[in-house]
Motif scaffolding. Structure first.
Motif: not given
Ligand SMILES: Nc1ncnc2c1ncn2[C@@H]1O[C@H](COP(=O)(O)OP(=O)(O)O)[C@@H](O)[C@H]1O
Ligand SMILES: [Mg+2]
Length: 369
Positions: A262-263, A269-270, A275-278, A308-309
């Protein structure tokens, strides 16, 4: 024979700083290092503080000149406390905490296509496996694909593609190697197996910038970047060097605390990288005989992280018997076992990556058949 650059960087990495207790490289004392393989010219900046012995400059120069292949050393001395060079106005932007200087601004590189970082919280979750297979799958779909191994600590793209040659330099540009239709560059092509551990901080920035700017990638639709685990120098260097179109985050199902991953996602993102995907890897096991699926670990890590994301779960790649062995022989699973469930899942990831980025990117990736 190691490249001249590797010899120079290695020597700087072994040269002790008389005051800091580390070496000239990790301390950032030697920086802006440019090595011209063809002419043997080396130029660099040495930071000499008020308390540093002036002999450090002379000793550094003598040490570099003694390296085989070095013909000339241009050394600029700078006071780390002094004002930044007044040659240009630093642009307003995020500050690099370490140096107190403005962080470098990303320079667009439209010929590299959509740049995609493949990252994770932890090591060993399958980042390189995902990066390699998505790259090969995209190439199979007709895209022009590059794969840059930014895992400076444990580069394993060379082994995964079975390529161990030294890249050629032509016209001052590094020629990428190529396997399975993918153009490749890795620190593993350039240095000895145990050397990368010394490549820290500023030097990682240099390596990543050089891989982006001095490698003859040609025109690409996609450049996948295999990152080291975590949110360290390599991630920072990449996003500061070029506009990154998207990040893919790889996790395993049993990562109960999706904290690290997650970090990792938040870090992208920051800095404005979506994020295109997990991708959940090592996600259960499908019996090749019966097709029956077994959950081996407490599952759901991928779905939890995706929630979460707020990014889609692009694929669940099962544990695949023989995948590791084939990978060690240079055969990514989409080639070694194209019928397998793992290969199918990875192809699907590639397809959604292509679809997402083709729909959105400014440098619109197009299929070249
Ligand atoms: N789905 C899978 N099934 C079986 N083995 C896998 C799978 N994914 C990765 N591996 C193996 O696990 C090890 C770690 O994967 P790797 O891609 O190198 O991880 P990372 O790059 O995150 O450190 C490698 O030996 C790889 O071949
Ligand atoms: Mg890896």
């Amino acid at each position: 024979m190691e490249s001249l650059q590797a010899r120079v960087l290695g020597a700087l990495g072994r040269f002790p700083h008389p005051r800091l207790g580390t070496d000239l490289l990790s301390s950032g004392t030697a920086r802006d290092i440019v090595v011209d393989q063809a002419t043997g010219h080396v130029s660099l900046t040495v930071l000499l503080g008020r308390d540093d012995p002036a002999t450090l400059v002379r000793e550094t120069r003598a040490m570099l000149r003694a390296i085989e292949g070095v013909t000339e050393v241009k050394l600029q001395v700078r006071d780390p406390a002094g004002p930044p060079k007044p040659t240009h106005q630093p642009p307003a932007g995020p500050q690099s905490a370490a140096a107190g200087m403005p962080a470098p601004q990303p320079v667009p590189a439209p010929s590299l296509g959509a740049i995609i970082a493949v990252s994770s919280g932890k090591g060993g979750v399958g980042k390189s496996t995902v990066a390699a297979n998505v790259a090969v799958a995209l190439a199979q779909q007709g895209y022009r694909v590059g794969l840059m191994d930014a895992d400076v600590y444990g580069p394993n793209i060379p082994r995964m593609f079975g390529v161990f040659e030294k890249p050629m330099v032509a016209g001052g540009r590094i020629q990428p190697l190529e396997a399975h239709g993918v153009k490749l560059m890795s620190i593993g092509f350039l240095v000895d197996r145990d050397a990368p551990a010394i490549w820290r901080g500023p030097i990682i920035m240099k390596v990543i910038q050089q891989f982006l700017r001095d490698v003859e990638w040609g025109e690409l639709d996609f450049l996948l970047v295999d990152m080291p685990p975590g949110t360290g120098d390599a991630q920072l260097s990449l996003v500061q060097s070029v506009p990154v179109a998207a990040a893919l985050i790889v996790t395993t199902p049993q990562e109960v605390a999706v904290g690290d991953a997650l970090r990792g996602a938040r870090m992208f993102e920051k800095v404005g990288v979506p994020v295109a995907g997990i991708i959940e890897n090592m996600s259960g096991f499908t019996d090749p005989e019966t097709g029956k699926r077994f959950e081996l670990f407490s599952s759901g890590g991928g779905a939890r992280l995706a929630a979460e994301v707020g990014a889609p779960l692009l694929g669940q790649v099962p544990l695949q018997p023989g995948l590791a062995d084939a990978a060690d022989r240079g055969q990514p699973v989409v080639l070694a076992a194209p019928q397998s469930a793992a290969a199918a899942a990875l192809r699907e990831v590639a397809a959604s990556v292509a679809q997402q980025l083709a729909g959105r990117a400014v440098e619109l990736p197009v299929i070249h058949g």
